[in-house]
Design an enzyme around this catalytic site. Structure first.
Site, short mmCIF file in Angstrom:
data_model
loop_
_atom_site.label_atom_id
_atom_site.label_comp_id
_atom_site.label_asym_id
_atom_site.label_seq_id
_atom_site.Cartn_x
_atom_site.Cartn_y
_atom_site.Cartn_z
N HIS A 248 0.82 -1.22 0.00
CA HIS A 248 0.00 0.00 0.00
C HIS A 248 0.84 1.26 0.00
CE1 HIS A 248 -3.63 -2.46 1.75
NE2 HIS A 248 -3.40 -2.69 0.47
N CYS B 203 4.01 14.06 -7.20
CA CYS B 203 3.38 15.19 -7.89
C CYS B 203 2.32 14.69 -8.87
CB CYS B 203 4.43 16.00 -8.63
SG CYS B 203 3.72 17.34 -9.62
N ASN C 135 -3.59 -12.62 15.94
CA ASN C 135 -4.44 -11.42 16.04
C ASN C 135 -5.04 -11.33 17.44
OD1 ASN C 135 -6.56 -9.37 15.56
ND2 ASN C 135 -6.10 -9.72 13.40
N GLU D 215 -8.02 -10.26 17.95
CA GLU D 215 -9.46 -10.55 17.84
C GLU D 215 -9.68 -11.61 16.77
OE1 GLU D 215 -11.62 -8.81 19.59
OE2 GLU D 215 -10.38 -7.14 20.29
C1 BJW Z 1 -3.67 -6.67 16.63
C2 BJW Z 1 -3.03 -5.89 17.59
C3 BJW Z 1 -1.90 -6.43 18.23
C4 BJW Z 1 -4.69 -4.77 16.80
N1 BJW Z 1 -1.49 -7.66 17.90
N2 BJW Z 1 -3.24 -7.88 16.33
C5 BJW Z 1 -13.16 -7.31 -4.03
C6 BJW Z 1 -14.35 -7.35 -3.34
C7 BJW Z 1 -14.84 -6.21 -2.70
C8 BJW Z 1 -14.13 -5.03 -2.71
C9 BJW Z 1 -12.95 -5.00 -3.39
C10 BJW Z 1 -12.48 -6.11 -4.03
N3 BJW Z 1 -11.27 -5.80 -4.61
C11 BJW Z 1 -11.00 -4.53 -4.33
C12 BJW Z 1 -12.01 -4.02 -3.59
C13 BJW Z 1 -12.08 -2.62 -3.12
C14 BJW Z 1 -11.15 -2.35 -1.95
C15 BJW Z 1 -11.51 -3.22 -0.75
O1 BJW Z 1 -10.86 -4.19 -0.44
N4 BJW Z 1 -12.52 -2.85 -0.01
C16 BJW Z 1 -12.90 -3.60 1.20
C17 BJW Z 1 -13.15 -2.64 2.34
C18 BJW Z 1 -14.02 -4.53 0.86
N5 BJW Z 1 -9.76 -2.55 -2.33
C19 BJW Z 1 -9.12 -1.67 -3.06
O2 BJW Z 1 -9.67 -0.67 -3.46
C20 BJW Z 1 -7.66 -1.95 -3.37
N6 BJW Z 1 -7.42 -1.77 -4.76
C21 BJW Z 1 -7.74 -2.72 -5.67
O3 BJW Z 1 -8.09 -3.83 -5.34
O4 BJW Z 1 -7.64 -2.29 -6.97
C22 BJW Z 1 -8.36 -3.03 -7.97
C23 BJW Z 1 -9.85 -2.83 -7.75
C24 BJW Z 1 -10.35 -1.60 -7.37
C25 BJW Z 1 -11.74 -1.43 -7.16
C26 BJW Z 1 -12.60 -2.49 -7.32
C27 BJW Z 1 -12.10 -3.74 -7.71
C28 BJW Z 1 -10.71 -3.90 -7.94
C29 BJW Z 1 -6.79 -0.93 -2.66
C30 BJW Z 1 -6.84 -1.05 -1.18
C31 BJW Z 1 -6.04 0.07 -0.56
C32 BJW Z 1 -6.19 0.11 0.96
N7 BJW Z 1 -5.63 1.33 1.44
C33 BJW Z 1 -5.55 1.53 2.88
C34 BJW Z 1 -5.00 2.94 3.12
C35 BJW Z 1 -3.50 3.00 2.82
C36 BJW Z 1 -2.94 4.35 3.09
C37 BJW Z 1 -3.06 4.75 4.54
O5 BJW Z 1 -2.32 4.20 5.38
O6 BJW Z 1 -3.87 5.63 4.84
O7 BJW Z 1 -4.70 0.54 3.46
S1 BJW Z 1 -7.11 1.29 3.73
C38 BJW Z 1 -6.42 0.52 5.16
O8 BJW Z 1 -6.82 -0.87 5.25
C39 BJW Z 1 -4.90 0.49 4.90
C40 BJW Z 1 -4.52 -0.84 5.45
O9 BJW Z 1 -3.27 -1.23 4.91
C41 BJW Z 1 -5.67 -1.71 5.04
C42 BJW Z 1 -5.80 -2.96 5.85
O10 BJW Z 1 -6.07 -2.68 7.18
P1 BJW Z 1 -5.37 -3.57 8.30
O11 BJW Z 1 -3.91 -3.41 8.21
O12 BJW Z 1 -5.91 -4.94 8.24
O13 BJW Z 1 -5.82 -2.81 9.63
P2 BJW Z 1 -7.19 -2.94 10.45
O14 BJW Z 1 -7.28 -1.72 11.30
O15 BJW Z 1 -8.32 -3.24 9.57
O16 BJW Z 1 -6.99 -4.22 11.36
C43 BJW Z 1 -6.03 -4.24 12.40
C44 BJW Z 1 -6.07 -5.64 13.00
O17 BJW Z 1 -5.03 -5.72 13.94
C45 BJW Z 1 -7.37 -5.96 13.73
O18 BJW Z 1 -7.83 -7.24 13.31
C46 BJW Z 1 -6.96 -6.01 15.21
O19 BJW Z 1 -7.69 -6.99 15.96
C47 BJW Z 1 -5.51 -6.39 15.10
N8 BJW Z 1 -4.65 -5.93 16.21
N9 BJW Z 1 -3.64 -4.69 17.76
C48 BJW Z 1 -2.12 -8.38 17.02
N10 BJW Z 1 -1.19 -5.75 19.26
ZN ZN Z 2 5.78 18.18 -10.37
#
Ligand code: BJW
Ligand code: ZN
Length: 249
Positions: A124, A132, A218, A220
Site C-alpha cells: 500500500h 506530484c 491477532n 481478535e
Molecule cells: C492486533 C493488535 C496487536 C490490533 N497484535 N493484532 C473485491 C471485493 C470487494 C471489494 C474490493 C475487491 N477488490 C478490491 C475491492 C475494493 C477495496 C476493498 O478491499 N474494499 C474492502 C473494504 C471490501 N480494495 C481496493 O480498493 C484496493 N485496490 C484494488 O483492489 O484495486 C483493484 C480494484 C479496485 C476497485 C474495485 C475492484 C478492484 C486498494 C486497497 C487500498 C487500501 N488502502 C488503505 C490505506 C492506505 C494508506 C493509509 O495508510 O492511509 O490501506 S485502507 C487501510 O486498510 C490500509 C490498510 O493497509 C488496510 C488494511 O487494514 P489492516 O492493516 O488490516 O488494519 P485494520 O485496522 O483493519 O486491522 C487491524 C487488525 O489488527 C485488527 O484485526 C486487530 O484486531 C488487530 N490488532 N492490535 C495483534 N497488538
Molecule cells: Zn511536479
C-alpha cells in the site's frame, strides 16, 4: 497469551519458504492506531474509509494532506516493537538455514525495515513518499510537517501521499512479487490484519487453495480465523517473540 502448539513449531521448523502478511495491528504496539480502531483516541475526528480515497483528496486536498502529514510526523517518532523485531529475527534464522522469508506489508510506516527486515514488499505504498500529480516526481519526505497543504512540487503541481487508496491499483511490481511469494510459500502467516481489504485479504485463500499451512496472529477473531491451521489470539508483540524463541532459541 496462548501457548505455541507443538505442531506449529514443527511446521515452522520444516518450512522452506515463509511468507508473512502484516497489517496495522503489528504497529499498534508502537503507538500507531489501527484503521478499524482509529475512530477512537486522538484521531477520532477522522474516518479512514472517508479519507483514504482519491475522491476524498479531490474534494478536500488540504484536509487529506494534513491527515497524512500528521501521521507521517507521528510515525517519525515511532519505534519498531517486539513484533517487528521477532519477524526480523525469524527472517535471519530462516535465511541462515538457506530458506526463504518474505514480508508482505499493508503498512505504510516502514517499521519493518527499521527493525531489520529485508526485501519488504510494500503493498500500500509509503507515508514517506509524496508524488506530484502533474509531473509524477516522487520524493521521500523525512523533514518536519509541511508548511502548506497540500504540498507543492517544484513544477507547481499538487503533491499527494504515495500510498494506495481504495479504488486504486496496487503497484504492479509489489503485487507480482506478492503473488509469487504466496504461491511459493509452504507456511503463510497473517499478523495483525483484519483481513478485510482486497487484494491482500485474498492471499490467505490462495495459500489455502494450494494446501499451504496457515497461521494467524491477532488480538481478535477475523474472517480467516476459522479457516487457518492455527489462529493464535493475543498481541503480536507477545506471540511472535515466543514463537521465534521456541524454534530459533
Ligand atoms: C492486533 C493488535 C496487536 C490490533 N497484535 N493484532 C473485491 C471485493 C470487494 C471489494 C474490493 C475487491 N477488490 C478490491 C475491492 C475494493 C477495496 C476493498 O478491499 N474494499 C474492502 C473494504 C471490501 N480494495 C481496493 O480498493 C484496493 N485496490 C484494488 O483492489 O484495486 C483493484 C480494484 C479496485 C476497485 C474495485 C475492484 C478492484 C486498494 C486497497 C487500498 C487500501 N488502502 C488503505 C490505506 C492506505 C494508506 C493509509 O495508510 O492511509 O490501506 S485502507 C487501510 O486498510 C490500509 C490498510 O493497509 C488496510 C488494511 O487494514 P489492516 O492493516 O488490516 O488494519 P485494520 O485496522 O483493519 O486491522 C487491524 C487488525 O489488527 C485488527 O484485526 C486487530 O484486531 C488487530 N490488532 N492490535 C495483534 N497488538
Ligand atoms: Zn511536479
Amino acid at each position: 497469551m496462548e501457548s505455541i502448539p507443538d505442531e506449529l513449531r514443527a511446521a515452522v521448523h520444516a518450512a522452506r519458504h515463509v511468507t508473512v502478511l502484516t497489517g496495522a495491528g503489528v504497529s499498534a504496539e508502537s503507538g500507531l492506531p489501527t484503521f478499524r480502531d482509529a475512530l477512537t483516541g486522538s484521531w477520532a475526528k477522522f474516518d479512514p474509509q472517508e479519507l483514504a480515497t482519491p475522491a476524498a483528496f479531490q474534494r478536500n486536498p488540504e484536509r487529506v494532506s494534513r491527515w497524512y502529514d500528521e501521521r507521517r510526523c507521528h510515525c517519525a517518532a515511532a519505534r519498531p516493537n517486539a513484533a517487528h523485531a521477532a519477524l526480523a529475527a525469524w527472517q535471519t534464522w530462516q535465511e541462515r538455514r538457506g530458506a526463504r522469508f518474505v514480508v508482505l506489508t499493508q503498512n505504510v510506516d516502514r517499521l519493518h525495515q527499521l527493525a531489520g527486515s529485508r526485501n519488504v514488499i510494500e503493498l500500500h505504498g509509503s507515508l514517506w513518499v509524496w508524488r506530484c500529480l502533474d509531473c509524477n516526481a516522487e520524493n521521500e519526505e523525512h523533514g518536519p510537517a509541511f508548511p502548506i497543504h497540500p504540498p507543492r512540487c517544484a513544477c507547481g503541481g499538487v503533491r499527494r501521499p504515495g500510498v494506495v487508496w481504495f479504488g486504486e491499483n496496487l503497484p504492479l511490481a509489489a503485487l507480482t512479487a506478492a503473488q509469487e511469494a504466496v504461491e511459493a510459500c509452504d507456511l503463510f502467516v497473517s499478523v495483525g490484519t483484519s483481513a478485510l481489504v482486497e487484494p491482500a485479504a485474498s492471499f490467505l485463500g490462495e495459500a489455502l487453495t494450494r494446501g499451504t499451512r496457515t497461521l494467524e496472529v491477532n488480538l481478535e477473531p477475523t474472517p480467516i480465523s476459522s479457516v487457518v491451521d492455527w489462529s493464535l489470539r493475543g498481541r503480536a508483540g507477545a506471540i511472535l517473540p515466543a514463537l521465534v524463541a521456541s524454534v530459533a532459541g
